[in-house]
Design an enzyme around this catalytic site. Structure first.
Site, PDB file in Angstrom:
ATOM      1  N   ASP A 180     -31.218  86.080  49.417  1.00 44.16           N
ATOM      2  CA  ASP A 180     -31.101  86.303  47.976  1.00 44.16           C
ATOM      3  C   ASP A 180     -30.478  85.064  47.352  1.00 44.16           C
ATOM      4  OD1 ASP A 180     -31.094  88.033  45.527  1.00 44.16           O
ATOM      5  OD2 ASP A 180     -28.935  87.692  45.700  1.00 44.16           O
ATOM      6  N   GLU A 274     -37.503  85.665  47.718  1.00 44.55           N
ATOM      7  CA  GLU A 274     -38.217  86.084  46.508  1.00 44.55           C
ATOM      8  C   GLU A 274     -39.056  84.940  45.945  1.00 44.55           C
ATOM      9  OE1 GLU A 274     -36.050  89.293  43.828  1.00 44.55           O
ATOM     10  OE2 GLU A 274     -34.652  87.717  44.412  1.00 44.55           O
ATOM     11  N   CYS A 348     -24.430 104.022  44.626  1.00 45.11           N
ATOM     12  CA  CYS A 348     -25.696 104.764  44.594  1.00 45.11           C
ATOM     13  C   CYS A 348     -25.413 106.229  44.265  1.00 45.11           C
ATOM     14  CB  CYS A 348     -26.410 104.645  45.940  1.00 45.11           C
ATOM     15  SG  CYS A 348     -27.962 105.572  46.014  1.00 45.11           S
ATOM     16  N   ASP A 358     -25.621  91.312  45.800  1.00 44.69           N
ATOM     17  CA  ASP A 358     -26.417  90.257  46.431  1.00 44.69           C
ATOM     18  C   ASP A 358     -26.769  90.584  47.878  1.00 44.69           C
ATOM     19  OD1 ASP A 358     -26.250  88.811  44.062  1.00 44.69           O
ATOM     20  OD2 ASP A 358     -24.391  87.831  44.657  1.00 44.69           O
TER      21      ASP A 358
END
Length: 383
Positions: A180, A274, A348, A358
Site C-alpha cells: 500500500d 494498486e 469494523c 494502511d
C-alpha cells in the site's frame, strides 16, 4: 531461467577542455536537428496534411557544421523523434513532441560499432573523441550497445552505457507481498513492515526556497541593468546553488527508490500493488507536492522492470478496488462517507476488529491480486 536484458550503467566522466567543446557542439547539433525536423514536420503537415519523412542527412548540405559531430548522434535524434510521435498517437496522456531548449537536459546518444564505444581501465572511449577519463565505480558484463552523454544543470558530465547482458533469476522465496503506497508511510507491506516516507523535498524545502528567492532578486538586478542573465555572474552563481539543491534531492530520492524496490523484488515472488492514477491524483493541489515527492510512478516502474529481470511477478489490482474500506478479516465494506482521509484506523461494525488503515489495505491488495491470478480475472501485470 536466465534472461537477456538491456541494462544501463551510468558513470561520471571528466572531459578536458577540447572534449567539453566537442560535447557542447554535439548537444547543440542534436538539439538543432530535433527542433528543425520537428518544425519542418509541423509546417509540412499544415500545408499538405501529410507526414514529412525527413532525415538529418538532408540538412548537412545547408548546415555544414553538422558534419563536425558524430553522425550516429544525429541518426539517434531522428529515431527518438519518430518514437515521440508514435507515443503521442498510440498512448493516452502523452503530449505532442515539444521543442528543446539549451541547457535543459543536454544529451546525445551514439552507438557502438565494432568497439567504437568501450571501457578501458579508468577511461571510456567514444566515437570522434577518443578516451575520456571516468569514474568506473562498477564493472559491467555484456555487449555494449550504445552510450548516452549528458550534462547536468550543475555542470557535471555523465555517460550512460547501455549493455546487453544476461540476468539470472533470484531464488524463489515462497513469499508473496501486498504493498500500500502512502504519504505518512512511503509503503506499508502486508507482513506488517512499514517504511517511513523520507520526504526528501520537504527536508530541503526551506533551503531551496531561500536560494530561489535570492536567484529571483539577482535576476531583477540584471534586468534593471539591461544585462542578459547569461552575462550576470551573480545570477549564474546562484542558479548553480539552486541546481545543486535540486540535484541532491533527486539523487537521494533515486537511491532510496532503487534500494527499496530491489529488496522487495529479492525477497518476494509475487508483488501486488494498486494501479494508481498518479497523474489524476496530482490535480489535487493540496496533495500534489507530497505525491510528487514520494515518486510512486518511478517506484512502480522499478518494481516492474526489476521483477521482469529477476523472475518475479508484479501484479497491479484495479484502482477502484476499495482496499482501504474493506475489512481484511470479514470482508465487510464501509459506506461512501464512513472513512475519512484523516482516519488512520477504523473499527469494523461486522466483526468488531480494529483495522490499521494502511496495513489493512495492503492485506486486501495482496488477497485481491492472488484471487484474480487464481481465477485468471482481468488485471494489470507488470512486464
Amino acid at each position: 531461467m536466465s534472461k537477456q536484458i538491456h541494462k544501463a550503467y551510468k558513470f561520471r566522466v571528466y572531459p578536458n577542455e577540447v572534449q567539453k567543446v566537442f560535447f557542447a557542439k554535439s548537444f547543440g547539433c542534436a538539439r538543432f536537428i530535433w527542433n528543425k525536423m520537428l518544425a519542418d514536420k509541423k509546417e509540412h503537415y499544415q500545408l499538405d496534411k501529410k507526414s514529412l519523412k525527413n532525415t538529418p542527412a538532408q540538412y548537412k548540405k545547408e548546415f555544414e557544421w553538422l558534419r563536425e559531430v558524430d553522425s550516429l548522434a544525429l541518426a539517434n535524434v531522428q529515431m527518438q523523434l519518430h518514437q515521440a510521435f508514435q507515443h503521442f498517437f498510440k498512448q493516452p496522456n502523452v503530449g505532442f513532441p515539444t521543442f528543446k531548449h539549451k541547457g535543459k537536459k543536454d544529451s546525445y546518444t551514439t552507438n557502438n560499432q565494432k568497439g567504437t564505444v568501450a571501457i578501458d581501465g579508468s577511461f571510456i572511449k567514444l566515437p570522434k573523441i577518443g578516451p575520456i577519463k571516468a569514474n568506473i565505480h562498477r564493472s559491467i558484463h555484456g555487449l555494449i550497445k550504445s552510450a548516452t552523454v549528458s550534462k547536468s544543470p550543475t555542470g557535471k558530465y555523465y555517460v550512460s552505457v547501455l549493455v546487453e547482458t544476461i540476468a539470472a533469476p533470484f531464488p524463489k522465496t515462497q513469499s508473496n507481498i501486498g504493498i500500500d503506497l502512502g504519504l505518512t508511510d512511503f509503503i506499508v507491506l502486508s507482513d506488517g513492515t512499514k517504511v517511513a516516507n523520507p520526504k526528501f523535498l520537504s527536508k530541503l524545502q526551506n533551503k531551496l526556497a531561500r536560494a530561489q528567492k535570492i536567484m529571483s532578486k539577482r535576476a531583477l538586478v540584471a534586468k534593471k541593468d539591461n544585462r542578459k542573465l547569461r552575462d550576470s555572474k551573480n545570477y549564474q552563481k546562484q542558479k548553480l546553488k539552486v541546481a545543486k539543491i535540486h540535484e541532491k534531492i533527486s539523487n537521494t530520492r533515486k537511491d532510496f527508490l532503487h534500494k527499496q524496490s530491489f529488496n522487495i523484488v529479492k525477497n518476494h515472488d509475487i508483488i501486488v500493488i494498486e494501479d494508481l492514477n498518479v497523474s489524476g491524483m496530482l490535480k489535487n493541489h493540496k496533495l500534489a507536492k507530497a505525491i510528487s515527492d514520494s515518486s510512486w510512478s518511478a517506484f512502480t516502474t522499478m518494481l516492474s522492470y526489476k521483477g521482469d529481470w529477476y523472475g518475479k511477478q508484479l501484479i497491479k489490482v484495479d484502482r477502484w478496488f476499495p482496499s482501504s474500506k474493506t475489512c481484511s478479516g470479514c470482508g465487510h465494506i464501509l459506506g461512501k462517507n464512513e472513512l475519512k482521509l484523516s482516519d488512520r484506523s477504523w473499527n469494523c461494525s461486522s466483526c468488531k476488529s480494529e483495522n490499521d488503515r494502511d496495513l489493512n489495505a495492503s492485506v486486501n491488495i495482496l488477497n485481491e491480486g492472488l484471487r484474480c491470478l487464481k481465477l485468471k480475472e482481468p488485471l494489470v501485470q507488470g512486464s
